[in-house]
Design a protein around this motif. Structure first.
Motif, PDB file in Angstrom:
ATOM      1  N   ILE A   5       0.849  -1.191   0.000  1.00 59.98           N
ATOM      2  CA  ILE A   5       0.000   0.000   0.000  1.00 59.98           C
ATOM      3  C   ILE A   5       0.887   1.245   0.000  1.00 59.98           C
ATOM      4  O   ILE A   5       1.812   1.354   0.804  1.00 59.98           O
ATOM      5  N   ILE A   6       0.596   2.140  -0.922  1.00 65.05           N
ATOM      6  CA  ILE A   6       1.256   3.451  -0.977  1.00 65.05           C
ATOM      7  C   ILE A   6       0.136   4.479  -0.876  1.00 65.05           C
ATOM      8  O   ILE A   6      -0.795   4.465  -1.680  1.00 65.05           O
ATOM      9  N   GLU A   7       0.225   5.366   0.103  1.00 65.93           N
ATOM     10  CA  GLU A   7      -0.839   6.349   0.331  1.00 65.93           C
ATOM     11  C   GLU A   7      -0.314   7.772   0.197  1.00 65.93           C
ATOM     12  O   GLU A   7       0.786   8.083   0.658  1.00 65.93           O
ATOM     13  N   PRO A  27      -1.565  19.603  -8.970  1.00 71.23           N
ATOM     14  CA  PRO A  27      -1.175  18.607  -7.971  1.00 71.23           C
ATOM     15  C   PRO A  27      -2.284  17.577  -7.764  1.00 71.23           C
ATOM     16  O   PRO A  27      -3.464  17.933  -7.655  1.00 71.23           O
ATOM     17  N   LEU A  28      -1.901  16.315  -7.723  1.00 71.34           N
ATOM     18  CA  LEU A  28      -2.825  15.204  -7.519  1.00 71.34           C
ATOM     19  C   LEU A  28      -2.247  14.298  -6.434  1.00 71.34           C
ATOM     20  O   LEU A  28      -1.057  14.343  -6.152  1.00 71.34           O
ATOM     21  N   LEU A  29      -3.116  13.464  -5.871  1.00 76.63           N
ATOM     22  CA  LEU A  29      -2.686  12.472  -4.891  1.00 76.63           C
ATOM     23  C   LEU A  29      -3.077  11.081  -5.364  1.00 76.63           C
ATOM     24  O   LEU A  29      -4.180  10.887  -5.883  1.00 76.63           O
ATOM     25  N   VAL A  30      -2.178  10.126  -5.166  1.00 75.16           N
ATOM     26  CA  VAL A  30      -2.416   8.744  -5.569  1.00 75.16           C
ATOM     27  C   VAL A  30      -2.332   7.844  -4.347  1.00 75.16           C
ATOM     28  O   VAL A  30      -1.375   7.934  -3.567  1.00 75.16           O
ATOM     29  N   ASP A  31      -3.347   7.001  -4.180  1.00 73.84           N
ATOM     30  CA  ASP A  31      -3.331   5.935  -3.184  1.00 73.84           C
ATOM     31  C   ASP A  31      -3.386   4.620  -3.942  1.00 73.84           C
ATOM     32  O   ASP A  31      -4.258   4.438  -4.808  1.00 73.84           O
ATOM     33  N   LEU A  32      -2.467   3.733  -3.628  1.00 74.93           N
ATOM     34  CA  LEU A  32      -2.359   2.451  -4.335  1.00 74.93           C
ATOM     35  C   LEU A  32      -2.462   1.280  -3.374  1.00 74.93           C
ATOM     36  O   LEU A  32      -1.900   1.327  -2.277  1.00 74.93           O
ATOM     37  N   GLN A  33      -3.154   0.250  -3.826  1.00 75.40           N
ATOM     38  CA  GLN A  33      -3.080  -1.060  -3.192  1.00 75.40           C
ATOM     39  C   GLN A  33      -2.699  -2.030  -4.298  1.00 75.40           C
ATOM     40  O   GLN A  33      -3.369  -2.085  -5.334  1.00 75.40           O
ATOM     41  N   ILE A  34      -1.628  -2.753  -4.081  1.00 73.37           N
ATOM     42  CA  ILE A  34      -1.117  -3.674  -5.092  1.00 73.37           C
ATOM     43  C   ILE A  34      -1.068  -5.069  -4.478  1.00 73.37           C
ATOM     44  O   ILE A  34      -0.364  -5.290  -3.484  1.00 73.37           O
ATOM     45  N   TRP A  35      -1.842  -5.976  -5.059  1.00 70.94           N
ATOM     46  CA  TRP A  35      -1.880  -7.355  -4.581  1.00 70.94           C
ATOM     47  C   TRP A  35      -0.733  -8.137  -5.201  1.00 70.94           C
ATOM     48  O   TRP A  35      -0.597  -8.192  -6.423  1.00 70.94           O
ATOM     49  N   LYS A  91      -3.270  -7.717  -8.903  1.00 75.23           N
ATOM     50  CA  LYS A  91      -4.424  -6.813  -8.860  1.00 75.23           C
ATOM     51  C   LYS A  91      -3.956  -5.455  -8.354  1.00 75.23           C
ATOM     52  O   LYS A  91      -3.034  -5.376  -7.534  1.00 75.23           O
ATOM     53  N   ILE A  92      -4.626  -4.398  -8.826  1.00 72.87           N
ATOM     54  CA  ILE A  92      -4.299  -3.041  -8.392  1.00 72.87           C
ATOM     55  C   ILE A  92      -5.584  -2.276  -8.134  1.00 72.87           C
ATOM     56  O   ILE A  92      -6.522  -2.324  -8.934  1.00 72.87           O
ATOM     57  N   GLU A  93      -5.609  -1.570  -7.011  1.00 65.65           N
ATOM     58  CA  GLU A  93      -6.650  -0.574  -6.771  1.00 65.65           C
ATOM     59  C   GLU A  93      -5.950   0.769  -6.675  1.00 65.65           C
ATOM     60  O   GLU A  93      -5.003   0.925  -5.889  1.00 65.65           O
ATOM     61  N   LEU A  94      -6.377   1.717  -7.480  1.00 63.02           N
ATOM     62  CA  LEU A  94      -5.743   3.030  -7.523  1.00 63.02           C
ATOM     63  C   LEU A  94      -6.801   4.103  -7.325  1.00 63.02           C
ATOM     64  O   LEU A  94      -7.798   4.145  -8.041  1.00 63.02           O
ATOM     65  N   LYS A  95      -6.574   4.932  -6.326  1.00 61.45           N
ATOM     66  CA  LYS A  95      -7.422   6.105  -6.079  1.00 61.45           C
ATOM     67  C   LYS A  95      -6.639   7.327  -6.515  1.00 61.45           C
ATOM     68  O   LYS A  95      -5.525   7.562  -6.042  1.00 61.45           O
ATOM     69  N   LEU A  96      -7.211   8.098  -7.432  1.00 63.20           N
ATOM     70  CA  LEU A  96      -6.571   9.318  -7.928  1.00 63.20           C
ATOM     71  C   LEU A  96      -7.412  10.508  -7.505  1.00 63.20           C
ATOM     72  O   LEU A  96      -8.591  10.607  -7.884  1.00 63.20           O
ATOM     73  N   SER A  97      -6.827  11.387  -6.706  1.00 58.59           N
ATOM     74  CA  SER A  97      -7.538  12.524  -6.130  1.00 58.59           C
ATOM     75  C   SER A  97      -7.073  13.843  -6.723  1.00 58.59           C
ATOM     76  O   SER A  97      -5.875  14.040  -6.951  1.00 58.59           O
ATOM     77  N   LYS A  98      -8.037  14.712  -6.924  1.00 57.69           N
ATOM     78  CA  LYS A  98      -7.773  16.074  -7.399  1.00 57.69           C
ATOM     79  C   LYS A  98      -8.326  17.027  -6.339  1.00 57.69           C
ATOM     80  O   LYS A  98      -9.476  17.470  -6.423  1.00 57.69           O
ATOM     81  N   ALA A 109     -12.315  12.423  -6.454  1.00 63.53           N
ATOM     82  CA  ALA A 109     -11.435  11.288  -6.729  1.00 63.53           C
ATOM     83  C   ALA A 109     -12.159  10.226  -7.541  1.00 63.53           C
ATOM     84  O   ALA A 109     -13.388  10.170  -7.555  1.00 63.53           O
ATOM     85  N   VAL A 110     -11.365   9.407  -8.211  1.00 66.85           N
ATOM     86  CA  VAL A 110     -11.871   8.200  -8.861  1.00 66.85           C
ATOM     87  C   VAL A 110     -11.078   7.028  -8.292  1.00 66.85           C
ATOM     88  O   VAL A 110      -9.919   7.182  -7.912  1.00 66.85           O
ATOM     89  N   VAL A 111     -11.726   5.874  -8.231  1.00 62.78           N
ATOM     90  CA  VAL A 111     -11.067   4.653  -7.773  1.00 62.78           C
ATOM     91  C   VAL A 111     -11.259   3.591  -8.843  1.00 62.78           C
ATOM     92  O   VAL A 111     -12.397   3.280  -9.205  1.00 62.78           O
TER      93      VAL A 111
END
Length: 117
Positions: A5-7, A27-35, A91-98, A109-111
């Motif tokens: 997990i990278i937040e 500027p954007l923020l990325v939250d990642l979960q990588i299985w 698998k990857i879950e990515l949240k991209l926030s503006k 954000a989108v996930v």
């Protein structure tokens, strides 16, 4: 399944639908979960048996800085595609926030969640 997990990864990108959004990097923020199977690394304590977090972060930053997408959805999809192409994960879950793009909202954000093709 195990996850990395990278937040709150800070990236910048030329993104947006409106002309005023396309005059400078946003500027954007990325939250990642990588299985990924972390069994080998948990037993060996070797970085070569896991995914290098810094390399993942750099890959995501490169996609963001080089892109000219209008939509968060498209940029998030490109980030996921890049991670799958460079790293062995399932698998990857990515949240991209503006953040602060809407006057009455702290964040938009989108996930996206994708499994390896």
């Amino acid at each position: 399944m195990d996850r990395i997990i990278i937040e709150g990864l800070q990236v910048t990108s030329l993104i947006g639908v409106y002309d005023w959004e396309r005059t400078a990097q946003t500027p954007l923020l990325v939250d990642l979960q990588i299985w990924v199977d972390l069994t080998p690394a948990s037993q060996s304590d070797l970085v070569t048996d896991t995914l290098d977090y810094a390399n993942i972060a750099e890959a995501v930053k490169q996609v963001a800085s080089n892109s000219k997408f209008e939509l968060l959805e498209a940029l998030a999809g490109a980030m996921i595609k890049q991670i799958f192409s460079q790293f062995d994960c399932q698998k990857i879950e990515l949240k991209l926030s503006k953040p602060e793009i809407l006057p009455d909202a702290r964040n938009v954000a989108v996930v996206l969640t994708r499994t390896k093709p």
